[in-house]
Design a protein around this motif. Structure first.
Motif, mmCIF file in Angstrom:
data_model
loop_
_atom_site.group_PDB
_atom_site.id
_atom_site.type_symbol
_atom_site.label_atom_id
_atom_site.label_comp_id
_atom_site.label_asym_id
_atom_site.label_seq_id
_atom_site.Cartn_x
_atom_site.Cartn_y
_atom_site.Cartn_z
ATOM 1 N N GLU A 1 0.823 -1.209 0.000
ATOM 2 C CA GLU A 1 0.000 0.000 0.000
ATOM 3 C C GLU A 1 0.856 1.258 0.000
ATOM 4 O O GLU A 1 0.565 2.210 -0.720
ATOM 5 C CB GLU A 1 -0.907 0.018 1.232
ATOM 6 C CG GLU A 1 -1.914 -1.101 1.248
ATOM 7 C CD GLU A 1 -2.679 -1.187 2.553
ATOM 8 O OE1 GLU A 1 -2.430 -0.364 3.473
ATOM 9 O OE2 GLU A 1 -3.534 -2.066 2.653
ATOM 10 N N GLU A 2 1.886 1.271 0.859
ATOM 11 C CA GLU A 2 2.760 2.436 0.969
ATOM 12 C C GLU A 2 3.959 2.091 1.848
ATOM 13 O O GLU A 2 3.888 1.166 2.650
ATOM 14 C CB GLU A 2 2.012 3.632 1.576
ATOM 15 C CG GLU A 2 1.591 3.425 3.018
ATOM 16 C CD GLU A 2 0.811 4.600 3.582
ATOM 17 O OE1 GLU A 2 0.815 5.688 2.982
ATOM 18 O OE2 GLU A 2 0.195 4.420 4.643
ATOM 19 N N PRO A 3 5.056 2.838 1.724
ATOM 20 C CA PRO A 3 6.205 2.617 2.612
ATOM 21 C C PRO A 3 5.811 2.886 4.066
ATOM 22 O O PRO A 3 4.991 3.768 4.341
ATOM 23 C CB PRO A 3 7.240 3.629 2.128
ATOM 24 C CG PRO A 3 6.854 3.930 0.716
ATOM 25 C CD PRO A 3 5.349 3.841 0.699
ATOM 26 N N ARG A 4 6.366 2.116 4.973
ATOM 27 C CA ARG A 4 6.068 2.262 6.400
ATOM 28 C C ARG A 4 7.305 1.915 7.215
ATOM 29 O O ARG A 4 8.154 1.165 6.775
ATOM 30 C CB ARG A 4 4.951 1.300 6.831
ATOM 31 C CG ARG A 4 3.648 1.513 6.111
ATOM 32 C CD ARG A 4 2.686 0.373 6.437
ATOM 33 N NE ARG A 4 1.526 0.410 5.580
ATOM 34 C CZ ARG A 4 0.318 0.768 5.958
ATOM 35 N NH1 ARG A 4 0.095 1.137 7.188
ATOM 36 N NH2 ARG A 4 -0.681 0.776 5.113
ATOM 37 N N GLY B 1 15.574 13.634 7.534
ATOM 38 C CA GLY B 1 15.019 14.017 8.824
ATOM 39 C C GLY B 1 13.943 13.078 9.343
ATOM 40 O O GLY B 1 13.276 13.379 10.315
ATOM 41 N N GLY B 2 13.759 11.926 8.696
ATOM 42 C CA GLY B 2 12.680 11.026 9.098
ATOM 43 C C GLY B 2 13.185 9.722 9.677
ATOM 44 O O GLY B 2 14.388 9.504 9.837
ATOM 45 N N ARG B 3 12.235 8.864 9.985
ATOM 46 C CA ARG B 3 12.537 7.539 10.508
ATOM 47 C C ARG B 3 12.818 6.580 9.365
ATOM 48 O O ARG B 3 12.288 6.744 8.273
ATOM 49 C CB ARG B 3 11.332 6.985 11.277
ATOM 50 C CG ARG B 3 11.036 7.687 12.548
ATOM 51 C CD ARG B 3 9.838 7.036 13.179
ATOM 52 N NE ARG B 3 10.093 6.875 14.592
ATOM 53 C CZ ARG B 3 9.310 6.232 15.409
ATOM 54 N NH1 ARG B 3 8.226 5.662 14.965
ATOM 55 N NH2 ARG B 3 9.595 6.132 16.680
ATOM 56 N N ARG B 4 13.586 5.570 9.686
ATOM 57 C CA ARG B 4 13.868 4.528 8.708
ATOM 58 C C ARG B 4 12.546 3.826 8.379
ATOM 59 O O ARG B 4 11.792 3.447 9.259
ATOM 60 C CB ARG B 4 14.856 3.536 9.309
ATOM 61 C CG ARG B 4 15.231 2.450 8.381
ATOM 62 C CD ARG B 4 16.240 1.554 9.051
ATOM 63 N NE ARG B 4 16.509 0.448 8.156
ATOM 64 C CZ ARG B 4 17.527 -0.345 8.252
ATOM 65 N NH1 ARG B 4 18.382 -0.193 9.233
ATOM 66 N NH2 ARG B 4 17.708 -1.314 7.399
#
Length: 128
Positions: free
Chosen positions: A21-24, A68-71
């Motif tokens: 569905e999408e990256p998470r 600047g985000g989470r892996r």
């Protein structure tokens, strides 16, 4: 109350289904499984992260870290092809787990919620 036992492969299938569905990130995968199973199945980080590592080793997903985000994890081209070729495996593994918990577990969960609501309301009335 402990939920139904889940086969190790179900975490893998659930991760692939959600990533289709999408990256998470891993936490979002854990939350997504919990939400879609109606709270019956909440896999531990100790089962999700090794499954993600295995999928990465197989070349089906890749880790990415937005600035600047989470892996987070996303399907690779090979991963998309795998998901398309294996709909019976990927399907909705959380539905199988939720059904295996049975109606009694679902009813008990509802009763706990009603009890908590009643206790909260009684506490508010008692403070007035």
């Amino acid at each position: 109350m402990r939920g139904p036992r889940v086969k190790r492969g179900d975490v893998r299938a659930a991760a692939l289904a959600l990533l289709a569905e999408e990256p998470r990130n891993g936490y979002q995968i854990i939350q997504g499984i919990g939400e879609r199973s109606g709270g019956v199945w909440r896999p531990s980080p100790g089962s999700v992260y090794p499954a993600l590592q295995q999928l990465e080793d197989e070349g089906l997903i890749q880790a990415e870290t937005p600035e600047g985000g989470r892996r987070r994890y996303a399907l690779t081209g090979e991963g998309r092809a795998y998901v398309t070729a294996h709909p019976e495996e990927i399907g909705a593994p959380w539905d199988v787990v939720a059904r295996s918990a049975g109606d009694a577990a679902t009813e008990l969960r509802g009763l706990f919620g009603e009890g908590a609501t009643g206790a909260f309301q009684a506490g508010r009335v008692g403070r007035r």
